[in-house]
Write an enzyme that holds these catalytic residues in place. Structure first.
Site, mmCIF file in Angstrom:
data_model
loop_
_atom_site.group_PDB
_atom_site.id
_atom_site.type_symbol
_atom_site.label_atom_id
_atom_site.label_comp_id
_atom_site.label_asym_id
_atom_site.label_seq_id
_atom_site.Cartn_x
_atom_site.Cartn_y
_atom_site.Cartn_z
ATOM 1 N N GLU A 164 0.858 -1.188 0.000
ATOM 2 C CA GLU A 164 0.000 0.000 0.000
ATOM 3 C C GLU A 164 0.891 1.234 0.000
ATOM 4 O O GLU A 164 1.728 1.411 0.900
ATOM 5 C CB GLU A 164 -0.912 0.038 1.234
ATOM 6 C CG GLU A 164 -1.886 1.211 1.151
ATOM 7 C CD GLU A 164 -2.654 1.500 2.449
ATOM 8 O OE1 GLU A 164 -2.369 0.866 3.481
ATOM 9 O OE2 GLU A 164 -3.524 2.386 2.410
ATOM 10 N N ASP A 199 9.953 7.628 0.481
ATOM 11 C CA ASP A 199 9.237 8.102 -0.708
ATOM 12 C C ASP A 199 9.131 6.967 -1.730
ATOM 13 O O ASP A 199 10.148 6.380 -2.114
ATOM 14 C CB ASP A 199 10.006 9.282 -1.308
ATOM 15 C CG ASP A 199 9.206 9.990 -2.383
ATOM 16 O OD1 ASP A 199 8.522 9.308 -3.183
ATOM 17 O OD2 ASP A 199 9.257 11.221 -2.423
ATOM 18 N N ASP A 201 -2.739 11.727 -2.840
ATOM 19 C CA ASP A 201 -2.803 13.179 -3.028
ATOM 20 C C ASP A 201 -3.207 13.481 -4.469
ATOM 21 O O ASP A 201 -2.616 12.942 -5.400
ATOM 22 C CB ASP A 201 -1.427 13.802 -2.745
ATOM 23 C CG ASP A 201 -0.984 13.544 -1.306
ATOM 24 O OD1 ASP A 201 -1.864 13.431 -0.443
ATOM 25 O OD2 ASP A 201 0.231 13.461 -1.064
ATOM 26 N N LYS A 212 -3.038 20.757 -9.748
ATOM 27 C CA LYS A 212 -2.451 21.675 -10.740
ATOM 28 C C LYS A 212 -1.654 20.886 -11.779
ATOM 29 O O LYS A 212 -0.908 19.979 -11.452
ATOM 30 C CB LYS A 212 -1.517 22.668 -10.044
ATOM 31 C CG LYS A 212 -2.252 23.587 -9.087
ATOM 32 C CD LYS A 212 -1.530 24.916 -8.974
ATOM 33 C CE LYS A 212 -2.299 25.877 -8.101
ATOM 34 N NZ LYS A 212 -2.192 25.545 -6.657
ATOM 35 N N THR A 222 -10.517 3.015 4.714
ATOM 36 C CA THR A 222 -9.347 3.803 5.147
ATOM 37 C C THR A 222 -9.805 5.002 5.978
ATOM 38 O O THR A 222 -11.001 5.314 6.035
ATOM 39 C CB THR A 222 -8.536 4.312 3.937
ATOM 40 O OG1 THR A 222 -9.146 5.496 3.414
ATOM 41 C CG2 THR A 222 -8.407 3.261 2.843
ATOM 42 N N GLU A 223 -8.841 5.718 6.586
ATOM 43 C CA GLU A 223 -9.202 6.906 7.379
ATOM 44 C C GLU A 223 -9.910 7.941 6.512
ATOM 45 O O GLU A 223 -10.972 8.466 6.880
ATOM 46 C CB GLU A 223 -7.951 7.569 7.988
ATOM 47 C CG GLU A 223 -7.193 6.756 9.021
ATOM 48 C CD GLU A 223 -5.956 6.088 8.417
ATOM 49 O OE1 GLU A 223 -5.361 5.245 9.079
ATOM 50 O OE2 GLU A 223 -5.593 6.401 7.268
ATOM 51 N N TYR A 224 -9.335 8.248 5.361
ATOM 52 C CA TYR A 224 -9.951 9.239 4.474
ATOM 53 C C TYR A 224 -11.307 8.760 3.978
ATOM 54 O O TYR A 224 -12.263 9.512 3.907
ATOM 55 C CB TYR A 224 -9.041 9.500 3.268
ATOM 56 C CG TYR A 224 -8.004 10.560 3.501
ATOM 57 C CD1 TYR A 224 -7.144 10.490 4.598
ATOM 58 C CD2 TYR A 224 -7.872 11.638 2.632
ATOM 59 C CE1 TYR A 224 -6.178 11.455 4.802
ATOM 60 C CE2 TYR A 224 -6.905 12.604 2.833
ATOM 61 C CZ TYR A 224 -6.058 12.507 3.922
ATOM 62 O OH TYR A 224 -5.108 13.461 4.118
ATOM 63 N N GLU A 225 -11.351 7.496 3.634
ATOM 64 C CA GLU A 225 -12.588 6.932 3.093
ATOM 65 C C GLU A 225 -13.731 7.101 4.083
ATOM 66 O O GLU A 225 -14.846 7.480 3.712
ATOM 67 C CB GLU A 225 -12.352 5.445 2.796
ATOM 68 C CG GLU A 225 -13.467 4.766 2.036
ATOM 69 C CD GLU A 225 -13.023 3.390 1.536
ATOM 70 O OE1 GLU A 225 -11.983 2.871 1.991
ATOM 71 O OE2 GLU A 225 -13.740 2.843 0.692
HETATM 72 N N1 SAH Z 1 -4.239 6.058 2.500
HETATM 73 C C1 SAH Z 1 -4.624 6.905 3.632
HETATM 74 C C2 SAH Z 1 -3.972 8.288 3.566
HETATM 75 C C3 SAH Z 1 -4.309 9.102 2.342
HETATM 76 S S1 SAH Z 1 -3.473 10.680 2.292
HETATM 77 C C4 SAH Z 1 -6.127 6.981 3.682
HETATM 78 O O1 SAH Z 1 -6.790 6.600 2.722
HETATM 79 O O2 SAH Z 1 -6.665 7.410 4.706
HETATM 80 C C5 SAH Z 1 -2.155 10.297 1.169
HETATM 81 C C6 SAH Z 1 -0.906 9.811 1.877
HETATM 82 O O3 SAH Z 1 0.053 9.451 0.913
HETATM 83 C C7 SAH Z 1 -0.240 10.872 2.773
HETATM 84 O O4 SAH Z 1 -0.044 10.339 4.054
HETATM 85 C C8 SAH Z 1 1.073 11.160 2.053
HETATM 86 O O5 SAH Z 1 2.123 11.489 2.962
HETATM 87 C C9 SAH Z 1 1.339 9.855 1.345
HETATM 88 N N2 SAH Z 1 2.197 9.964 0.173
HETATM 89 C C10 SAH Z 1 2.035 10.814 -0.866
HETATM 90 N N3 SAH Z 1 3.010 10.662 -1.776
HETATM 91 C C11 SAH Z 1 3.816 9.673 -1.313
HETATM 92 C C12 SAH Z 1 5.011 9.067 -1.806
HETATM 93 N N4 SAH Z 1 5.570 9.465 -2.957
HETATM 94 N N5 SAH Z 1 5.576 8.089 -1.078
HETATM 95 C C13 SAH Z 1 5.036 7.705 0.100
HETATM 96 N N6 SAH Z 1 3.902 8.243 0.621
HETATM 97 C C14 SAH Z 1 3.304 9.214 -0.074
#
Ligand code: SAH
Length: 219
Positions: A43, A98, A120, A124, A193-196
């Site tokens: 994930e 990353d 994310d 833009k 998920t948390e966001y979901e």
């Molecule tokens: N999956 C979780 C969080 C979504 S927010 C949910 O659904 O609740 C998106 C997350 O992706 C953030 O925590 C951000 O730090 C992470 N993220 C974004 N780009 C990333 C990258 N290149 N590598 C690792 N994590 C990344």
């Protein structure tokens, strides 16, 4: 989205490097034996880790690796694991880093399912290349996926979803699951998920897909 920096995060991550790995490199090509499984899930952008934790307990015979670059979110995720009554690391790990480095952490063909949950949106145009479903990332995933491997994506973001559909199609993927309102029907097989949860509470639709290679690559 960035979390406010937490002072305790760095020492906490330092202390829990057996779970919150600083790199995946030592396990490249060895994840399945580390996690005692034939099926490896990764994930990317696991946030505070609810999805990974739930899925790892729902599917104890499968292996789960979460990647998170935000060190505060990663520390919260690690704390959730160690503060649970019976911390279970047998089939899961996280990598704090990353995902652009993912090819250094997993071997070609090693990963069975890649999960992108509420990535994310980078709305833009000049930031589109940072999207976790953009071409540069899909090319990396394609290398890592096993035969029959797939990429699962969930998002609330219409623009990201529409563009991602095109990225997948343009890069030789096709869809075996596709929904513009995934949670309209029950999906007990897939954790929230948390966001979901936030978007479901607001009554917003969740977009979902599973992408597979449209033609299997030769091995
Ligand atoms: N999956 C979780 C969080 C979504 S927010 C949910 O659904 O609740 C998106 C997350 O992706 C953030 O925590 C951000 O730090 C992470 N993220 C974004 N780009 C990333 C990258 N290149 N590598 C690792 N994590 C990344």
């Amino acid at each position: 989205m960035r979390m406010r920096k937490k002072k305790w995060a760095e020492p906490y991550l330092q202390e829990h490097q057996d779970y919150a790995l600083v790199s995946g490199e030592p396990y490249r090509g060895k994840w399945k034996s580390l996690l005692h499984t034939d099926v490896l899930h990764v994930e990317i952008g696991m946030g505070k880790g609810d999805y990974l934790n739930q899925m790892a307990s729902m599917y104890p015979d499968e292996g789960w690796v979460g990647i998170e670059k935000d060190r505060s979110a990663a520390a919260v995720a690690a704390r959730k694991v160690f503060e649970s009554e019976h911390p279970d690391l047998s089939n899961k790990r996280m990598i704090v880093g990353d995902a652009a480095e993912i090819l250094a952490w997993f071997a070609p063909g090693e990963v069975d399912v890649i999960h992108l949950n509420f990535s994310d949106p980078w709305p833009k145009k000049y930031t589109h290349k940072r999207r976790l479903s953009s071409q540069a990332f899909l090319e990396r995933y394609d290398i890592l996926l096993s035969r029959g491997g797939s990429i699962r994506m969930k998002t609330d973001n219409t623009g990201l979803f529409e563009d991602s559909v095109l990225y997948f199609l343009e890069n030789g993927f096709t869809f075996t699951e596709f929904s513009a309102d995934y949670r309209r029907n029950p999906h007990p097989e897939d954790a929230v998920t948390e966001y979901e949860q936030r978007f479901m509470d607001l009554g917003q639709p969740i977009y979902q897909l599973r992408a597979v290679r449209s033609r299997e690559k030769k091995e």
